[in-house]
Design a protein around this motif. Structure first.
Motif, short mmCIF file in Angstrom:
data_model
loop_
_atom_site.label_atom_id
_atom_site.label_comp_id
_atom_site.label_asym_id
_atom_site.label_seq_id
_atom_site.Cartn_x
_atom_site.Cartn_y
_atom_site.Cartn_z
N GLY A 9 0.82 -1.20 0.00
CA GLY A 9 0.00 0.00 0.00
C GLY A 9 0.85 1.25 0.00
O GLY A 9 1.89 1.30 0.68
N PHE A 10 0.43 2.25 -0.77
CA PHE A 10 1.19 3.49 -0.90
C PHE A 10 0.24 4.68 -0.73
O PHE A 10 -0.89 4.67 -1.22
N GLY A 11 0.73 5.71 -0.05
CA GLY A 11 -0.07 6.92 0.11
C GLY A 11 0.80 8.15 0.23
O GLY A 11 1.99 8.05 0.58
N HIS A 12 0.24 9.30 -0.08
CA HIS A 12 0.98 10.56 0.06
C HIS A 12 0.00 11.70 0.30
O HIS A 12 -1.20 11.60 0.02
N SER A 13 0.55 12.79 0.81
CA SER A 13 -0.25 13.99 1.06
C SER A 13 0.65 15.21 1.02
O SER A 13 1.78 15.16 1.53
N VAL A 14 0.16 16.28 0.42
CA VAL A 14 0.87 17.57 0.44
C VAL A 14 -0.14 18.66 0.77
O VAL A 14 -1.32 18.54 0.46
N MET A 56 -1.13 16.38 8.46
CA MET A 56 -0.65 16.11 7.11
C MET A 56 -0.33 14.63 6.92
O MET A 56 -0.54 14.06 5.84
N ALA A 57 0.17 13.98 7.98
CA ALA A 57 0.50 12.56 7.88
C ALA A 57 -0.74 11.68 7.78
O ALA A 57 -0.71 10.61 7.14
N VAL A 138 5.30 5.67 7.98
CA VAL A 138 4.92 7.01 7.52
C VAL A 138 6.12 7.94 7.69
O VAL A 138 6.84 7.85 8.69
N ALA A 139 6.36 8.79 6.70
CA ALA A 139 7.39 9.82 6.81
C ALA A 139 6.75 11.16 6.46
O ALA A 139 6.06 11.26 5.44
N ALA A 162 4.07 14.40 3.03
CA ALA A 162 4.00 13.13 3.76
C ALA A 162 3.89 11.98 2.77
O ALA A 162 3.28 12.13 1.70
N GLY A 163 4.47 10.86 3.12
CA GLY A 163 4.35 9.64 2.33
C GLY A 163 4.23 8.45 3.27
O GLY A 163 4.67 8.51 4.42
#
Length: 328
Positions: A9-14, A56-57, A138-139, A162-163
């Protein structure tokens, strides 16, 4: 019993607020296009005043969990790689786990600067193999609040993002970490720093306002040390795994600077068309850049395939970093 680990699973946010390089060039009196020529960065995103690190995370982690298609009760460990937590104490990972509705997993922050994601990934991969439970890595960073707007070296680079990735047990021993190397060079400890705020220089002592902000002592030295650390560890990892550079499907480096990771790819002898980048649109968000890039090439470009070899490499403040070779 499962013998492998699946990055499933992959996710991101800006943040919504986009900051074009032209805006920073105008403020610093730089020629139009100077930042893109020096770093490859055309734009980046900054958090709003009311956004916290876990704000954001959260959506990045939620997207990764949804993409993985697993129940939140399956997550046994959450690692949060960040240099900008909600508070200096307590750690932010337990709060993020709570906001995600996870069932009381192990949860802790990893403070490894730009190399933080690779450290967290290696720890989480070992947890999944040993415990046969899934993990969420999470980073995330809000570096815009640590930028000295008058210091060109840091003002042009740093951003907020965040990713996240989900790891779960897999029946195939071929899946997961083929090899990794974590490293440090404390001789470069002071090259990138925020001088005030730790036990050496507490907030309650006299200090200049800019000492609360990011400071890069010698950009050329940082560049040289980072290239060396990433290239040497990347080459060592490929040699240890007995994988030729041309067999790497995706090189996902820390997105510090386009010139930097192009130089690393050249030294490792990786084909140019295997280098994956997000620095143009999103700048340098420290530990978040690798999972951010992974999520972008998965969700937007549809590039990731089962069995692909992914080489990841990073270096940053400390100096700390390393490389990892993962089979999807």
């Amino acid at each position: 019993m499962s013998a492998g680990v699946h990055m499933c699973g992959f996710g991101h946010s800006v943040p919504d607020r986009a900051i074009p390089s032209a805006e920073i060039e105008a403020r610093l009196g730089l020629d139009p296009g100077w930042i893109e020529r020096r770093s490859g960065i055309v734009g980046r995103h900054y958090a709003s005043d009311h956004e916290s690190l876990t704000d954001m995370a959260l959506p990045a982690a939620q997207q990764a969990l949804s993409d993985a298609g697993i129940d939140t009760g399956e997550i046994g460990l959450l690692l949060l790689a960040t240099s900008t937590p909600d508070h200096l104490l307590p750690p932010s990972a337990p709060l993020l786990a709570h906001r995600l509705g996870l069932s009381h997993p192990g949860a802790v922050d990893i403070t490894g600067a730009c190399g933080g994601f690779l450290y967290a990934l290696s720890f989480a991969e070992g947890f999944v193999r040993a415990q046969q439970k899934s993990a969420l890595v999470v980073a995330a960073n809000i570096l815009s609040r640590r930028i000295n707007e008058q210091e060109r070296a840091s003002a042009i680079l740093f951003a907020d993002a965040a990713g996240a990735v989900v790891l779960k047990p897999h029946s195939s021993s071929e899946r997961g970490m083929r090899a990794f190397e974590l490293c440090s060079d404390g001789a470069g400890y002071d090259l990138i720093k925020i001088p005030v705020g730790g036990t050496r220089h507490p907030y309650d002592r006299p200090h200049a306002p800019e000492d609360r902000m990011m400071h890069i002592e010698n950009g050329q030295q940082v560049f040289a040390k980072a290239v060396s650390m990433m290239a040497n560890s990347g080459s060592a990892v490929l040699e240890r795994a007995d994988v030729a550079p041309e067999a790497v499907n995706h090189f996902v480096p820390h997105q510090a600077n386009r010139r930097m990771f192009d130089k690393v790819a050249e030294k490792i002898r990786l084909p140019k068309d295997r280098v994956r980048s997000s620095v143009e649109r999103y700048g340098n968000s420290s530990a978040a850049t690798i999972p951010l890039t992974l999520s972008l090439i998965h969700h937007e470009q549809k590039l990731l395939r089962s069995g692909d070899h992914v080489l990841m490499s990073a270096a940053g403040a400390g100096m700390t970093g390393g490389s990892a070779l993962w089979v999807l």
